[in-house]
Design an enzyme around this catalytic site. Structure first.
Site, PDB file in Angstrom:
ATOM      1  N   GLU A  83       0.917  -1.355  -0.235  1.00  0.00           N
ATOM      2  CA  GLU A  83      -0.044   0.003   0.054  1.00  0.00           C
ATOM      3  C   GLU A  83       0.563   1.316   0.164  1.00  0.00           C
ATOM      4  O   GLU A  83       0.529   2.288  -0.493  1.00  0.00           O
ATOM      5  CB  GLU A  83      -0.933   0.004   1.128  1.00  0.00           C
ATOM      6  CG  GLU A  83      -1.981  -1.094   1.111  1.00  0.00           C
ATOM      7  CD  GLU A  83      -1.506  -2.276   1.603  1.00  0.00           C
ATOM      8  OE1 GLU A  83      -0.649  -2.556   2.075  1.00  0.00           O
ATOM      9  OE2 GLU A  83      -2.540  -3.188   1.220  1.00  0.00           O
ATOM     10  N   PHE A 108      -6.005  -0.651   5.234  1.00  0.00           N
ATOM     11  CA  PHE A 108      -4.760  -0.621   4.743  1.00  0.00           C
ATOM     12  C   PHE A 108      -4.321   0.824   4.168  1.00  0.00           C
ATOM     13  O   PHE A 108      -3.029   1.272   4.359  1.00  0.00           O
ATOM     14  CB  PHE A 108      -4.407  -1.575   3.388  1.00  0.00           C
ATOM     15  CG  PHE A 108      -4.930  -3.132   3.799  1.00  0.00           C
ATOM     16  CD1 PHE A 108      -4.794  -3.481   4.938  1.00  0.00           C
ATOM     17  CD2 PHE A 108      -5.530  -3.699   2.864  1.00  0.00           C
ATOM     18  CE1 PHE A 108      -5.108  -4.743   5.496  1.00  0.00           C
ATOM     19  CE2 PHE A 108      -5.725  -4.940   3.049  1.00  0.00           C
ATOM     20  CZ  PHE A 108      -5.624  -5.556   4.313  1.00  0.00           C
TER      21      PHE A 108
END
Length: 340
Positions: A83, A108
């Site tokens: 991410e 995330f």
């Protein structure tokens, strides 16, 4: 009402409950839904916007970005389960004149990639659009996937616009509005077969604007996201008890439509209730409470919050969890009856 090719009714009671329905199904039995409104809206927008690109952190199927990837494979970037890299790449593309839509799960983006969003994207005020699935309690997978605190995390970030849409009808309008807005945007994305509600009220999304969906004399429910849908259900249910409920939909969490909220909350004779799919800490409820306090607007019949508790939530089927934690329509109706 004629259905489009992507619209279909939700499964009725008595059918088998699939794992996918337990994870992210928000539709009531028999409720109209539309499949992947975000993905289809992005594909439509990209036809006239060659700058639009899509990025995923190995979750395109679960953020509906796979629809875009199939239509525009040369403009789709699979970044893998990384991410921080996802947000950094999106920042780089924005610097080169592209308008990237970066998608992942809300947990995330909020927990793992916060610093990259803050310094690489928000500080530079780049045109990165962050669309994150599973906001709040929209999954039964437990704390690792439940983004119950994402608004609290992101509200304090300068330059970041935050949108929490109610249904498929609104998502289709939000996508082009996000792309037209200059600067970073965080979208709490409802994915999969998303309910259709607001089209029945002639609603039109405007960035930064709260709108009264229905009026009422006894209670004002200020809501965002799927809780606007719940509030409308509650308004219908409480009508049988001669309780008249108004619903003010606040899709833009930041910047907040302060003028509309102050005007509606300042009307006399109504209990003011803020309902959100988020912990009661740091989200819409506290934003509204702070606004009212700073402006000396005190609802004469009281102020209450409906939201998720300040704790890590259980795993399980969504209908059970929504009732357990007080954000189902039935639980909301019980709370409002008790307060009155």
């Amino acid at each position: 009402m004629r259905r489009s090719k992507y619209e279909k009714p939700a499964p009725r009671e008595g059918g088998s409950l699939k794992t996918s329905a337990m994870i992210a199904s928000l539709a009531a039995p028999g409720q109209r839904t539309k499949a992947a409104p975000f993905g289809h809206a992005l594909v439509e927008l990209a036809k006239t916007r060659p700058d639009i690109v899509g990025l995923s952190a190995d979750l395109s199927k679960y953020t509906d970005l796979h629809i875009f990837a199939q239509a525009h494979p040369e403009r789709f970037y699979q970044m893998g389960m990384a991410e921080q890299l996802l947000m950094s790449a999106a920042a780089g593309l924005a610097r080169e004149g592209f308008t990237p839509f970066a998608t992942t799960y809300a947990v995330f983006a909020a927990r793992r990639a916060y610093d990259f969003i803050c310094l690489a994207i928000a500080e530079e005020n780049l045109d990165v659009k962050i669309a994150c699935a599973l906001p709040g309690l929209t999954t039964g997978y437990g704390p690792s996937h439940q983004a119950t605190e994402d608004l609290a995390i992101f509200r304090g970030m300068p330059n970041l616009t935050i949108i929490d849409p109610c249904d498929a009808h609104e998502i289709e309008q939000v996508v082009p509005a996000m792309a037209a807005h200059k600067g970073p945007v965080y979208l709490r994305l409802l994915r999969g077969n998303v309910p259709l509600v607001l089209d029945e009220y002639g609603y039109t999304f405007e960035l930064g604007k709260a709108k009264t969906i229905r009026d009422g004399r006894d209670v004002l429910v200020i809501a965002s996201g799927l809780m606007t849908m719940r509030a409308l259900e509650v308004a219908d249910a409480l009508r049988d008890d001669r309780i008249d409920v108004a619903v003010l939909h606040v899709p833009t969490i930041k910047p907040l439509d302060e003028a509309t909220i102050l005007r509606e909350a300042g009307r006399g004779g109504r209990l003011v209730v803020v309902a959100e799919n988020h912990t009661v800490i740091g989200g819409l409820g506290e934003a509204v409470a702070g606004l009212l306090m700073r402006n000396g607007t005190m609802p004469e019949c009281g102020f209450r919050q409906i939201g998720l508790p300040d704790e890590f939530l259980d795993a399980g089927a969504l209908p059970t969890l929504h009732d357990r934690y007080g954000i189902s329509a039935a639980a909301m109706a019980r709370s409002i009856r008790g307060w009155l």
